[in-house]
Scaffold this active site. Structure first.
Site, PDB file in Angstrom:
ATOM      1  N   HIS A  73       1.517   4.220  -2.935  1.00 14.85           N
ATOM      2  CA  HIS A  73       1.464   5.674  -2.766  1.00 14.85           C
ATOM      3  C   HIS A  73       2.601   6.347  -3.540  1.00 14.85           C
ATOM      4  O   HIS A  73       2.409   7.359  -4.222  1.00 14.85           O
ATOM      5  CB  HIS A  73       1.594   6.046  -1.284  1.00 14.85           C
ATOM      6  CG  HIS A  73       0.302   6.007  -0.529  1.00 14.85           C
ATOM      7  ND1 HIS A  73      -0.833   6.627  -0.975  1.00 14.85           N
ATOM      8  CD2 HIS A  73      -0.019   5.429   0.657  1.00 14.85           C
ATOM      9  CE1 HIS A  73      -1.812   6.441  -0.098  1.00 14.85           C
ATOM     10  NE2 HIS A  73      -1.343   5.707   0.899  1.00 14.85           N
ATOM     11  N   GLU A 121      -6.440   7.170  -1.252  1.00 20.33           N
ATOM     12  CA  GLU A 121      -6.300   5.982  -0.406  1.00 20.33           C
ATOM     13  C   GLU A 121      -6.917   4.763  -1.081  1.00 20.33           C
ATOM     14  O   GLU A 121      -6.365   3.663  -1.036  1.00 20.33           O
ATOM     15  CB  GLU A 121      -6.956   6.213   0.958  1.00 20.33           C
ATOM     16  CG  GLU A 121      -6.131   7.022   1.929  1.00 20.33           C
ATOM     17  CD  GLU A 121      -4.759   6.433   2.142  1.00 20.33           C
ATOM     18  OE1 GLU A 121      -4.651   5.218   2.425  1.00 20.33           O
ATOM     19  OE2 GLU A 121      -3.783   7.180   2.012  1.00 20.33           O
ATOM     20  N   HIS A 170       0.837  -1.208   0.000  1.00 12.95           N
ATOM     21  CA  HIS A 170       0.000   0.000   0.000  1.00 12.95           C
ATOM     22  C   HIS A 170       0.873   1.259   0.000  1.00 12.95           C
ATOM     23  O   HIS A 170       0.614   2.203  -0.758  1.00 12.95           O
ATOM     24  CB  HIS A 170      -0.906  -0.022   1.233  1.00 12.95           C
ATOM     25  CG  HIS A 170      -1.710   1.220   1.441  1.00 12.95           C
ATOM     26  ND1 HIS A 170      -2.997   1.367   0.958  1.00 12.95           N
ATOM     27  CD2 HIS A 170      -1.415   2.382   2.078  1.00 12.95           C
ATOM     28  CE1 HIS A 170      -3.449   2.569   1.294  1.00 12.95           C
ATOM     29  NE2 HIS A 170      -2.513   3.198   1.978  1.00 12.95           N
ATOM     30  N   GLU A 171       1.913   1.273   0.826  1.00  8.38           N
ATOM     31  CA  GLU A 171       2.792   2.437   0.892  1.00  8.38           C
ATOM     32  C   GLU A 171       3.611   2.588  -0.385  1.00  8.38           C
ATOM     33  O   GLU A 171       3.831   3.709  -0.858  1.00  8.38           O
ATOM     34  CB  GLU A 171       3.714   2.334   2.110  1.00  8.38           C
ATOM     35  CG  GLU A 171       3.003   2.233   3.448  1.00  8.38           C
ATOM     36  CD  GLU A 171       1.996   3.348   3.675  1.00  8.38           C
ATOM     37  OE1 GLU A 171       2.168   4.450   3.110  1.00  8.38           O
ATOM     38  OE2 GLU A 171       1.013   3.127   4.404  1.00  8.38           O
TER      39      GLU A 171
END
Length: 292
Positions: A148, A224, A144-145
């Site tokens: 980003h 997100e 997930h990071e």
């Protein structure tokens, strides 16, 4: 206390730099005998709005390290650090990214990504997250990071923040000038800002700033969902991300500094969700499940 000091010091430094720039360029001289020079005011607002955002972005990685006490893993010292670095490298290569810095910090379950660009980024994970999650769940959070970073979210939010900052600065001073002019109507004083202008600008800066933060947080919540989807793509399946979110729903996520809070993993609920950088976890899970 250290986080508060760093936040105040950063704000003071940004205002000092922008103050010098605006003085040297004459951008702060948007008043004239004929009234308000909208062209000069817009130039001033652009410098202050985007300047503050980009300086904050440029300093984000350094501030994040100081604020959380995150230690970059230069040479893995144990199996956990070896796994963490290898996991970030694997996902970064899959996403076509240069290897980010990998850091670890003491704290409750959380993680964040920060940095001025895709080529100068950092992924930091807390010890609490590593201890409370399975490897599969922790991998999903790391993916997930990395998503980003791959999506360029830090720069995107900086641009959005710069735009809304510009509007806040510009509109607050236009309203201030209108109110001040109305209060001085009939006066023989020459044109120029008075007490009405100063008070109105301060109030408008606060009110418009709150409204602007709602806009920025909306875009943060949208990205997100994109990062969750990006994690599912890197993993090849959404299930680990769903499991990680379900696990987080039963944990107390650690607090992050303001400058990296929008790159963490927590969510918000209720009317305060308007000011939350993350959607409720239930909505994120539903979005992942519906995308299957």
């Amino acid at each position: 206390m250290k986080r508060v000091f760093l936040l105040i010091a950063t704000n003071l430094a940004i205002m000092l730099v922008l103050g010098v720039v605006s003085t040297l360029t004459g951008a702060h001289r948007f008043f004239s005998g004929a009234g308000l020079d909208l062209g000069k005011l817009l130039f001033f607002a652009l410098i202050m709005g985007f300047g503050g955002s980009f300086i904050s972005l440029w300093m984000s990685k350094t501030i994040a390290k100081w604020s959380t006490g995150a230690q970059v893993i230069e040479s893995p010292a144990n199996s956990t650090e070896f796994w963490l670095v290898d996991t970030v490298r694997r996902f970064s290569e899959k996403a076509g990214l240069p290897m980010p810095e990998v850091a670890i910090y003491e704290g409750e379950p959380n993680a964040f990504a920060t940095g001025a660009s895709r080529n100068s980024s950092m992924v930091a994970v807390s010890t609490g997250l590593l201890q409370s999650m399975t490897r599969s769940e922790a991998e999903a959070v790391i993916a997930h990071e990395v998503a980003h970073i791959a999506n360029g979210d830090m720069v995107t939010l900086t641009l959005i923040q710069g735009v809304v900052n510009t509007f806040v600065i510009f509109l607050a001073r236009v309203v201030g000038w209108v109110v001040d002019s109305a209060m001085r109507r009939g006066s023989e004083e020459s044109a120029g800002p008075g007490i009405g202008y100063t008070i109105t600008v301060v109030i408008c800066d606060i009110v418009f700033g709150i409204l602007a933060s709602i806009i920025v947080m909306y875009f943060s919540r949208v990205r997100e969902f994109r990062a969750d989807a990006g994690a599912a793509q890197l993993l090849g399946t959404p299930q680990p991300m769903v499991a990680a979110l379900q696990r987080l729903g039963g944990l107390s996520a650690g607090e992050l500094p303001q400058n990296v809070a929008t790159a963490g993993i927590t969510g918000g609920a209720g009317w305060m969700a308007l000011f939350s950088s993350h959607p409720p976890i239930e909505e994120r899970i539903a979005a992942l499940q519906n995308a299957r």
